[in-house]
Design an enzyme around this catalytic site. Structure first.
Site, mmCIF file in Angstrom:
data_model
loop_
_atom_site.group_PDB
_atom_site.id
_atom_site.type_symbol
_atom_site.label_atom_id
_atom_site.label_comp_id
_atom_site.label_asym_id
_atom_site.label_seq_id
_atom_site.Cartn_x
_atom_site.Cartn_y
_atom_site.Cartn_z
ATOM 1 N N ARG A 135 -9.836 0.854 8.902
ATOM 2 C CA ARG A 135 -9.206 -0.436 9.438
ATOM 3 C C ARG A 135 -10.593 -1.593 10.558
ATOM 4 O O ARG A 135 -10.080 -2.637 10.654
ATOM 5 C CB ARG A 135 -7.913 -0.627 10.286
ATOM 6 N N ARG A 140 -0.308 -8.287 13.615
ATOM 7 C CA ARG A 140 -1.351 -7.952 12.879
ATOM 8 C C ARG A 140 -1.877 -8.403 11.700
ATOM 9 O O ARG A 140 -3.011 -7.792 11.639
ATOM 10 C CB ARG A 140 -0.045 -7.332 12.103
ATOM 11 N N ARG A 188 11.225 -0.254 10.599
ATOM 12 C CA ARG A 188 10.099 -0.467 11.987
ATOM 13 C C ARG A 188 10.293 -1.822 12.924
ATOM 14 O O ARG A 188 10.405 -3.286 12.439
ATOM 15 C CB ARG A 188 8.805 -1.100 11.729
ATOM 16 N N LYS A 206 0.791 -1.334 0.288
ATOM 17 C CA LYS A 206 0.265 0.147 -0.160
ATOM 18 C C LYS A 206 0.516 1.522 -0.016
ATOM 19 O O LYS A 206 0.752 2.003 -0.342
ATOM 20 C CB LYS A 206 -0.643 0.238 1.066
ATOM 21 N N ARG A 213 11.871 -5.052 4.977
ATOM 22 C CA ARG A 213 10.799 -4.315 4.638
ATOM 23 C C ARG A 213 11.995 -2.711 5.099
ATOM 24 O O ARG A 213 12.676 -2.945 6.444
ATOM 25 C CB ARG A 213 9.826 -3.379 4.608
HETATM 26 P P1 ADP Z 1 1.755 -2.113 3.775
HETATM 27 O O1 ADP Z 1 1.888 -0.260 3.590
HETATM 28 O O2 ADP Z 1 1.139 -2.665 2.023
HETATM 29 O O3 ADP Z 1 2.428 -2.562 4.686
HETATM 30 P P2 ADP Z 1 4.170 -1.900 1.652
HETATM 31 O O4 ADP Z 1 4.404 -0.451 0.340
HETATM 32 O O5 ADP Z 1 5.864 -1.077 2.485
HETATM 33 O O6 ADP Z 1 3.015 -2.261 1.409
HETATM 34 O O7 ADP Z 1 5.587 -2.817 1.335
HETATM 35 C C1 ADP Z 1 5.899 -3.965 2.261
HETATM 36 C C2 ADP Z 1 7.610 -4.449 1.755
HETATM 37 O O8 ADP Z 1 7.137 -5.079 -0.065
HETATM 38 C C3 ADP Z 1 8.402 -3.638 1.326
HETATM 39 O O9 ADP Z 1 9.524 -3.510 1.911
HETATM 40 C C4 ADP Z 1 8.103 -3.077 -0.079
HETATM 41 O O10 ADP Z 1 9.058 -2.544 -0.811
HETATM 42 C C5 ADP Z 1 7.998 -4.725 -1.242
HETATM 43 N N1 ADP Z 1 7.252 -4.970 -1.578
HETATM 44 C C6 ADP Z 1 6.282 -2.987 -1.753
HETATM 45 N N2 ADP Z 1 5.224 -3.821 -3.309
HETATM 46 C C7 ADP Z 1 5.884 -5.246 -3.877
HETATM 47 C C8 ADP Z 1 5.602 -6.289 -5.327
HETATM 48 N N3 ADP Z 1 4.400 -5.236 -5.730
HETATM 49 N N4 ADP Z 1 6.954 -6.905 -5.069
HETATM 50 C C9 ADP Z 1 7.714 -6.840 -4.410
HETATM 51 N N5 ADP Z 1 8.137 -6.376 -3.177
HETATM 52 C C10 ADP Z 1 7.036 -5.052 -3.394
HETATM 53 P P1 AMP Z 2 0.855 0.753 9.749
HETATM 54 O O1 AMP Z 2 1.819 1.584 8.924
HETATM 55 O O2 AMP Z 2 -0.600 1.070 8.685
HETATM 56 O O3 AMP Z 2 0.987 -1.215 8.896
HETATM 57 O O4 AMP Z 2 0.006 0.640 11.120
HETATM 58 C C1 AMP Z 2 1.634 0.265 12.071
HETATM 59 C C2 AMP Z 2 0.173 -0.087 13.426
HETATM 60 O O5 AMP Z 2 -0.510 1.249 13.579
HETATM 61 C C3 AMP Z 2 -0.286 -1.086 13.765
HETATM 62 O O6 AMP Z 2 -0.287 -1.976 13.925
HETATM 63 C C4 AMP Z 2 -2.130 -0.651 14.204
HETATM 64 O O7 AMP Z 2 -1.195 -0.648 15.526
HETATM 65 C C5 AMP Z 2 -2.041 0.965 14.024
HETATM 66 N N1 AMP Z 2 -2.800 1.529 13.061
HETATM 67 C C6 AMP Z 2 -2.599 2.059 11.853
HETATM 68 N N2 AMP Z 2 -3.403 2.709 11.369
HETATM 69 C C7 AMP Z 2 -4.277 2.112 11.795
HETATM 70 C C8 AMP Z 2 -6.139 2.643 12.335
HETATM 71 N N3 AMP Z 2 -6.394 2.813 11.077
HETATM 72 N N4 AMP Z 2 -6.831 1.278 13.067
HETATM 73 C C9 AMP Z 2 -6.394 1.399 13.928
HETATM 74 N N5 AMP Z 2 -5.007 1.023 14.418
HETATM 75 C C10 AMP Z 2 -4.304 1.902 13.472
#
Ligand code: ADP
Ligand code: AMP
Length: 216
Positions: A88, A172, A161, A14, A127
């Site tokens: 969420r 999660r 993270r 995302k 990541r």
């Molecule tokens: P989210 O925001 O949904 O948690 P991220 O965009 O941070 O996910 O992506 C999670 C990890 O996967 C990051 O390290 C990113 O570089 C990698 N990633 C994202 N999209 C792809 C893809 N299409 N193929 C391979 N790796 C990806």
């Molecule tokens: P994310 O960066 O989206 O993976 O979010 C990291 C953490 O923030 C999650 O595991 C939750 O603890 C909290 N969080 C982020 N967005 C929300 C949401 N919309 N509702 C509740 N908790 C959230």
């Protein structure tokens, strides 16, 4: 101009796609996860309140994130908003609907990023992000061209993270399936859902999202 939600489990891609959309279309990413992490980094009252919850991988209360989103939406966005990691829960989805109505705005599309759970451990444990501009990288699928240096801004402050470990990912994911996945049915029933294959390469996912938006 479009307002969209990117919906999918942690590691679905995302944030990666939100950054692309910001660059390509002048949209504005609203990531509640990033807002909460910023509060923790700054040591605010809110940060202290949510720190433990986030470290365990649980969701913070609906009231907190709805308040954060409401405050940010007041600034407006010419190219539209990308909601990333929000809503969420069904309660958050309802609140977003009400906010949109009050602002005279519409939610144009909800894009579900479909991935297999099997890839998510590797996605989140590999990541890292640029602490300066927020660009998202991965140890194997998207490394920086020069180790330790951001391709986009040249920053050298790379961050990982604390919750990107296998143990916390389990919580999660449970939270996602219990509380967030019902939103897929909710938006499908409203005729607002489009699914893209999040397992494809980053560029292909971006193309799939672009084609959804161009039809919206
Ligand atoms: P989210 O925001 O949904 O948690 P991220 O965009 O941070 O996910 O992506 C999670 C990890 O996967 C990051 O390290 C990113 O570089 C990698 N990633 C994202 N999209 C792809 C893809 N299409 N193929 C391979 N790796 C990806
Ligand atoms: P994310 O960066 O989206 O993976 O979010 C990291 C953490 O923030 C999650 O595991 C939750 O603890 C909290 N969080 C982020 N967005 C929300 C949401 N919309 N509702 C509740 N908790 C959230």
């Amino acid at each position: 101009m479009a307002n969209i939600i990117l919906l999918g489990p942690p590691g679905a891609g995302k944030g990666t796609q939100a950054k692309r959309l910001e660059e390509a279309r002048g949209m504005v990413q609203l990531s509640t996860g990033d807002m909460l992490k910023e509060a923790i980094a700054k040591g605010t009252d809110l940060g202290r309140q949510v720190e433990g919850i986030m470290a365990r991988g649980e969701l913070v209360t609906d009231e907190i994130v709805i308040g954060l989103i409401e405050a940010k939406m007041k600034d407006g966005a010419k190219g539209g908003f990308i909601f990333d990691g929000f809503p969420r829960t069904l309660k958050q989805a309802d609140a977003l609907g009400q906010l949109m109505t009050r602002m005279g705005a519409t939610l144009d599309r909800v894009i579900e990023m479909q991935v297999d759970d099997a890839v998510l451990v590797a996605r989140v444990t590999g990541r890292f992000t640029c602490g300066t501009c927020g660009e998202v990288y991965h140890d194997t699928t998207r490394p920086t061209k020069v180790p330790g240096v951001c391709d986009v801004c040249g920053g050298t402050n790379m961050k990982r993270r604390a919750d990107d470990n296998e143990e916390t990912l389990k919580t999660r994911l449970m939270e996602y399936y219990k509380k967030t996945s019902p939103l897929i049915g909710f938006y499908y029933a409203k005729g607002q859902l489009s699914a893209v294959n999040g397992l494809a390469e980053v560029d292909s996912v971006a193309e799939a999202i672009a084609s959804v938006l161009d039809k919206a």
